[in-house]
Structure formats: C-alpha cells, structure tokens
Design a protein around this motif. Structure first.
Motif, PDB file in Angstrom:
ATOM      1  N   ALA A 129     -26.261   8.154  -2.834  1.00  0.00           N
ATOM      2  CA  ALA A 129     -25.923   9.403  -1.978  1.00  0.00           C
ATOM      3  C   ALA A 129     -25.362   9.399  -0.682  1.00  0.00           C
ATOM      4  O   ALA A 129     -24.170   9.885  -0.436  1.00  0.00           O
ATOM      5  N   PHE A 130     -25.803   8.189   0.007  1.00  0.00           N
ATOM      6  CA  PHE A 130     -25.154   8.095   1.348  1.00  0.00           C
ATOM      7  C   PHE A 130     -23.648   7.633   1.205  1.00  0.00           C
ATOM      8  O   PHE A 130     -22.597   8.006   1.858  1.00  0.00           O
ATOM      9  N   ILE A 131     -23.383   6.751   0.138  1.00  0.00           N
ATOM     10  CA  ILE A 131     -21.871   6.256   0.062  1.00  0.00           C
ATOM     11  C   ILE A 131     -21.001   7.521  -0.474  1.00  0.00           C
ATOM     12  O   ILE A 131     -19.788   7.871   0.171  1.00  0.00           O
ATOM     13  N   VAL A 132     -21.575   8.565  -1.287  1.00  0.00           N
ATOM     14  CA  VAL A 132     -20.916   9.393  -1.638  1.00  0.00           C
ATOM     15  C   VAL A 132     -20.680  10.500  -0.503  1.00  0.00           C
ATOM     16  O   VAL A 132     -19.365  10.930  -0.282  1.00  0.00           O
ATOM     17  N   VAL A 133     -21.753  10.726   0.269  1.00  0.00           N
ATOM     18  CA  VAL A 133     -21.388  11.788   1.475  1.00  0.00           C
ATOM     19  C   VAL A 133     -20.367  10.952   2.624  1.00  0.00           C
ATOM     20  O   VAL A 133     -19.597  11.746   2.839  1.00  0.00           O
ATOM     21  N   PHE A 134     -20.575   9.785   2.581  1.00  0.00           N
ATOM     22  CA  PHE A 134     -19.463   9.211   3.671  1.00  0.00           C
ATOM     23  C   PHE A 134     -18.001   9.306   2.916  1.00  0.00           C
ATOM     24  O   PHE A 134     -17.133   9.417   3.786  1.00  0.00           O
ATOM     25  N   LEU A 135     -17.827   8.723   1.823  1.00  0.00           N
ATOM     26  CA  LEU A 135     -16.572   8.996   1.109  1.00  0.00           C
ATOM     27  C   LEU A 135     -15.981  10.523   1.267  1.00  0.00           C
ATOM     28  O   LEU A 135     -14.741  10.605   1.271  1.00  0.00           O
ATOM     29  N   VAL A 136     -16.843  11.418   0.749  1.00  0.00           N
ATOM     30  CA  VAL A 136     -16.335  12.946   1.014  1.00  0.00           C
ATOM     31  C   VAL A 136     -15.930  13.240   2.330  1.00  0.00           C
ATOM     32  O   VAL A 136     -15.047  13.961   2.690  1.00  0.00           O
ATOM     33  N   ALA A 137     -16.875  12.959   3.190  1.00  0.00           N
ATOM     34  CA  ALA A 137     -16.379  12.976   4.643  1.00  0.00           C
ATOM     35  C   ALA A 137     -15.106  12.432   5.268  1.00  0.00           C
ATOM     36  O   ALA A 137     -14.481  12.782   5.928  1.00  0.00           O
ATOM     37  N   TRP A 138     -15.011  11.241   4.653  1.00  0.00           N
ATOM     38  CA  TRP A 138     -13.716  10.321   5.241  1.00  0.00           C
ATOM     39  C   TRP A 138     -12.646  10.949   4.568  1.00  0.00           C
ATOM     40  O   TRP A 138     -11.516  10.976   5.251  1.00  0.00           O
ATOM     41  N   SER A 139     -12.724  11.433   3.228  1.00  0.00           N
ATOM     42  CA  SER A 139     -11.430  11.958   2.681  1.00  0.00           C
ATOM     43  C   SER A 139     -11.174  13.374   3.060  1.00  0.00           C
ATOM     44  O   SER A 139     -10.067  13.758   2.911  1.00  0.00           O
ATOM     45  N   ARG A 140     -11.879  14.057   3.833  1.00  0.00           N
ATOM     46  CA  ARG A 140     -11.697  15.351   4.471  1.00  0.00           C
ATOM     47  C   ARG A 140     -11.143  15.123   6.001  1.00  0.00           C
ATOM     48  O   ARG A 140     -10.625  16.143   6.572  1.00  0.00           O
TER      49      ARG A 140
END
Length: 103
Positions: free
Chosen positions: A91-102
C-alpha cells in the motif's frame, strides 16, 4: 482450557508477535531511535520488510511442523501478521507511485 481456546490463544499470540514488531519499528523510525547506529530510512524499511517476510516464512515452517497440533495455530497467526505487514508495504508503494505520477 479446551483445545479450541488454546488454538485461538496461540493464533492471537502468533498474530500479535509480528504486528508488535512492525509497530515497534514504525515508532523507532518516527523517533529516530537507531540514528546513533547510523540507521537512516532505508534500514528501517529493510527491517520492516524483513520482519514481515520472515514472519510469513517462519509461520509456514511452524505450520508444517505442527500441522495437527494446536501449535499450528501459532504458525497461522504468524502468517497472517506477516501478510498484514506485506500489505502495508504494498500500500505504501502504491501510494508513493500514485503521488509520484501526479507530479
């Protein structure tokens, strides 16, 4: 104490052991407890992942060795506690990747 109660108690103990270690690692990271040893964020992350994966592996071994006995419930608790830790990491990795992609 009946066998069902014993299994529940052992299962809860198996779940609480890795969960308590993971929470302790989080609080150690928050307060920077091991900074004197040179630990930065990466070492805490490696320890968190190590506890989570180690709990799953140890739980599988305990479950295989004590399959028919009440001690097998301890292994099940370890697997569930480790799986919870792995889900937190994912979940932490997914949140990080979503935030990084925006960005």
């Amino acid at each position: 104490m009946t066998e069902i109660d014993r299994r529940r108690t052992l299962g809860l103990a198996g779940f609480l052991l890795p969960s308590a270690l993971l929470v302790a690692l989080y609080f150690a990271y928050s307060s920077d407890t091991f900074a004197s040893w040179g630990w930065l964020g990466g070492e805490y992350a490696y320890a968190f992942i190590g506890v989570a994966v180690g709990a799953i592996l140890l739980g599988c071994v305990v479950k295989l060795v004590r399959l028919d006995k009440p001690g097998g419930a301890f292994g099940t608790g370890l697997v569930l506690g480790g799986a919870l830790g792995v889900l937190v990491v994912v979940a932490f990795i997914v949140v990080f990747l979503v935030a990084w992609s925006r960005m």
